[in-house]
Design an enzyme around this catalytic site. Sequence first.
Site, PDB file in Angstrom:
ATOM      1  N   PRO A  25      20.299 -15.476  35.591  1.00  0.00           N
ATOM      2  CG  PRO A  25      22.570 -15.421  36.002  1.00  0.00           C
ATOM      3  CD  PRO A  25      21.272 -15.731  36.650  1.00  0.00           C
ATOM      4  CG  MET A  26      17.344 -17.980  32.722  1.00  0.00           C
ATOM      5  SD  MET A  26      15.557 -17.789  32.812  1.00  0.00           S
ATOM      6  CE  MET A  26      15.413 -16.012  33.063  1.00  0.00           C
ATOM      7  CD  GLN A 102      26.271 -15.908  34.885  1.00  0.00           C
ATOM      8  OE1 GLN A 102      26.113 -16.480  33.813  1.00  0.00           O
ATOM      9  NE2 GLN A 102      25.740 -16.344  36.018  1.00  0.00           N
ATOM     10  CG  HIS A 169      28.362 -19.046  35.061  1.00  0.00           C
ATOM     11  ND1 HIS A 169      28.359 -20.074  35.974  1.00  0.00           N
ATOM     12  CD2 HIS A 169      27.354 -19.324  34.194  1.00  0.00           C
ATOM     13  CE1 HIS A 169      27.391 -20.927  35.686  1.00  0.00           C
ATOM     14  NE2 HIS A 169      26.762 -20.488  34.604  1.00  0.00           N
ATOM     15  CG  HIS A 172      25.628 -24.363  36.676  1.00  0.00           C
ATOM     16  ND1 HIS A 172      24.811 -23.324  36.301  1.00  0.00           N
ATOM     17  CD2 HIS A 172      25.241 -24.682  37.936  1.00  0.00           C
ATOM     18  CE1 HIS A 172      23.972 -23.019  37.272  1.00  0.00           C
ATOM     19  NE2 HIS A 172      24.221 -23.830  38.287  1.00  0.00           N
ATOM     20  CE1 TYR A 174      28.845 -24.210  30.588  1.00  0.00           C
ATOM     21  CE2 TYR A 174      27.704 -23.339  32.515  1.00  0.00           C
ATOM     22  CZ  TYR A 174      27.674 -23.923  31.264  1.00  0.00           C
ATOM     23  OH  TYR A 174      26.466 -24.238  30.681  1.00  0.00           O
TER      24      TYR A 174
END
Length: 365
Positions: A25-26, A102, A169, A172, A174
Amino acid sequence: MSASPLFRPFDHPKLKLRNRIVMAPMTRKRSPGGAPGADVAAYYRRRGEGGVGLILSEGAGIRRNGSRSDPAVPNLFGDDALAGWQAVVDGVKATGAKFAPQLWHVGARPDEATKALPEAPIDSPSGLPWPGKTVAEPMSEEAIADTIAAYAEAAANAAKLGCDAVEIHGAHGYLIDQFLWDGTNLRSDGWNGPTLKERARFAAEVVRAMRQATGPDFPILIRISQDKSPDGSVRLANDPGELALLVEVLAEAGVDIFHCSGARFSRREFAGSDLSFAGWVKKISGLPTIAVGTVGLDVPPATPLFATIAPGPIDEVERRLDAGEFDLVAVGRALLADPDWAEKVRAGRTDELIGFEARYVAELH
């Protein structure tokens, strides 16, 4: 067919892939108003044509005001957004690749580029994007319940669109990660506790709600991460026992595959073992794992994320994959630069691989 373990089919009871290569995922911010357009559909389809086995979308917002920190991040709810995603799904699946969106909720974390906070009201266990920095009030019980329901709605939407799986997700810094970390979860109720087992309650309830919304056979993935500081000195789990508290709760809730995110796929996670993060999670859970981090690029230590980076060798990722340390390999920046990365590797055309440059972040191609 290449003899590389990257090109062995992945035969999971719920998810069958033509190879072991996953598009990571980006975030692209190319969906004005939250609806992916024809350019986004073409971008994903192009990676399917290039030979990827599974495409994970950029993070997509759920039906909560604060789930996105940029209005050009796509949503996975609403008629316009779902129509856009339908074109994405249809285009990818026509190439023989599989597709999974995602689900993303940023919590109290601001946008990395613009530093803008999410739209109010901000959702966060204690209103903290980082220890000691308060930007909002803690979530109420009503807000928590509504957020869990929003995840379930988005997962049901993914299934209705014909997606092959869905990923949460949970990494990171979140929202879900904010619940997991004791530095950002300061609650004194049932959504916190002294160990990762208690702090994983929110993530587990999200998984259970998604499972109920999609049925028993729809694959649910979750991305988790360790590092809470740039130098890696502060981690979510400091030893295998702590990691087990998190992984076992999530597996019991219904996770099928763990996506284990780290700065480098091969980093030794705990002293006394050469196992990577993905390797430890697989050992603990017995479930398939995805490794990610610098795959396909020659990244020197302390290199900025969007620096110019040359293509790198893949022998180490192949060695670990062949040994069964993990099951799938997510490729990010290398695929952003080179849509044909997978096919070039399969055909032995590694001399044709393209390195990463910052300009690839600013365009869809």
